[in-house]
Design an enzyme around this catalytic site. Structure first.
Site, mmCIF file in Angstrom:
data_model
loop_
_atom_site.group_PDB
_atom_site.id
_atom_site.type_symbol
_atom_site.label_atom_id
_atom_site.label_comp_id
_atom_site.label_asym_id
_atom_site.label_seq_id
_atom_site.Cartn_x
_atom_site.Cartn_y
_atom_site.Cartn_z
ATOM 1 N N GLY A 120 4.482 1.231 -1.626
ATOM 2 C CA GLY A 120 4.517 1.381 -3.075
ATOM 3 C C GLY A 120 3.222 1.943 -3.617
ATOM 4 C CG ASP A 121 1.231 4.890 -6.738
ATOM 5 O OD1 ASP A 121 0.368 4.188 -7.300
ATOM 6 O OD2 ASP A 121 1.195 6.134 -6.729
ATOM 7 C CG PHE A 122 -1.926 -0.288 -7.179
ATOM 8 C CD1 PHE A 122 -2.598 0.710 -7.850
ATOM 9 C CD2 PHE A 122 -2.540 -0.855 -6.063
ATOM 10 C CE1 PHE A 122 -3.845 1.146 -7.446
ATOM 11 C CE2 PHE A 122 -3.791 -0.428 -5.637
ATOM 12 C CZ PHE A 122 -4.448 0.580 -6.340
ATOM 13 C CG ASP A 148 -2.290 0.637 0.933
ATOM 14 O OD1 ASP A 148 -2.311 1.729 0.323
ATOM 15 O OD2 ASP A 148 -3.327 0.064 1.321
ATOM 16 C CG HIS A 175 -15.206 -1.294 -5.303
ATOM 17 N ND1 HIS A 175 -16.279 -1.221 -4.451
ATOM 18 C CD2 HIS A 175 -14.124 -0.928 -4.561
ATOM 19 C CE1 HIS A 175 -15.876 -0.840 -3.251
ATOM 20 N NE2 HIS A 175 -14.571 -0.667 -3.295
#
Length: 337
Positions: free
Chosen positions: A226-228, A200, A246
């Site tokens: 992290g940043d996906f 996250d 969603h």
């Protein structure tokens, strides 16, 4: 014909905000947490919560009539359900999501008609402010409330996933968008042979680590900041995404599924879960309303059917998919690479 039908369901639904706000206000004031200490009489409760004399009796007795409290004479006490799920001091507390509903969603949903006509969010972004996640992650107290809310909403499904995925076949897992980390924690607690990551944004790290330590699994669970959107997902035997897809529009959903595919070995699993809408779009009312909540809160997010998700997974290259109901409105879609 008229004697066979009545308007009760229509009126109950149309005025459903009455009992909703009574419950939300009781949670806000800590009624159930206070009564978890033991039954209390009317006058001390009135003073404890600062209730006006005109409102106090009706408020507390409404909670009785709604089966959240019981009254014996002049003494009030929690029902078993309220005591178990709405006492902030218990690990079974699910009120986090209701606190968020009270503070955020209740006022925003007042503009649903506008959202239906414009397709635009009705939260802070409506006035040109930051989006949902920028708002939530910018303030530590608000972020903590949001992450606790995710645990409250997901805990039952997390327990089911910890038992129903064939974990004996795997050694590692990563929970993408882990929030407080309840899914990762429940899996680690149930399967001592597993090691896992919670992935996250960096701001989540201290909250995740605190939760994992409190539940005794910090030795086998680590946080991966992290940043996906900006990097690949950590590699693992199983990738999990709970209440993540969603939040985003269709191209982003497909991108995240493709990134999960790339993070897995042959035979690895992707587990996606949330309030999956039934394929006929006529039974899972909660899932359909959650999709409207995404309309209120995001620029492109929406909930989806199991068939939709299976199609996106197969498009990404997964060889087999299946859907399993978990608990309440929640289901998981499992894909094998």
């Amino acid at each position: 014909m008229t004697h066979e039908i009545n308007p009760e369901r229509i009126l109950q639904t149309g005025l459903g905000f009455w009992p909703s706000k009574i419950l939300l206000s009781a949670i806000e004031m800590g009624v159930f947490t206070e009564l978890a200490r033991g039954p209390a009489r009317f006058e001390p409760l009135t003073r404890c919560f600062g209730l006006h004399a005109r409102a106090a009796r009706d408020f507390l007795d409404s909670l009785v009539a709604l089966s959240f409290l019981v009254r014996r004479g002049d003494e009030y006490a929690n029902t078993p359900e309220a005591d178990f799920f709405l006492d902030k001091q218990k690990p079974s507390y699910i009120g986090g999501v209701l606190e968020m509903a009270n503070h955020r969603l209740y006022p925003f949903w007042g503009n649903l008609t506008e959202a239906l006509r414009t397709g635009k969010p009705q939260n802070e972004a409506k006035a040109g402010g930051p989006g949902l996640f920028e708002t939530l992650y910018a303030e530590p107290a608000r972020l903590r409330e949001f992450l606790a809310a995710m645990t409250g909403m997901s805990h039952g499904a997390n327990l089911q996933i910890a038992q129903r995925v064939p974990w004996n076949k795997f050694r590692t897992f990563v929970d993408v968008g882990t929030a407080q980390g309840d899914l990762a924690v429940q899996i680690a607690r149930a399967h001592p042979h597993l090691t896992g990551l919670g992935f996250d944004l960096p701001q989540v790290g201290p909250i995740f680590e605190e939760y994992a330590k409190a539940l005794g699994v910090s030795a086998r669970l680590k946080f991966a900041p992290g940043d996906f959107f900006k990097q690949d997902l950590p590699k693992a035997d199983v990738v999990l995404m709970g209440h993540v897809l969603h939040d985003w529009d269709l191209p982003t959903k497909k991108t995240l599924i493709r990134k999960a595919y790339e993070a897995l070995p042959a035979g690895g699993l992707l587990v996606v879960y949330e309030a999956i809408i039934d394929d006929e779009r006529s039974k899972n009312a909660f899932g359909l309303m959650m999709s409207l909540n995404m309309l209120i809160e995001t620029h492109g997010g929406f909930d989806y059917t199991g068939a939709d998700c299976q199609g996106w997974m197969k498009e990404a290259g997964f060889s087999a998919t299946r859907i399993e109901h978990l608990v309440g409105p929640e289901s998981m879609v499992i894909a094998t690479r």
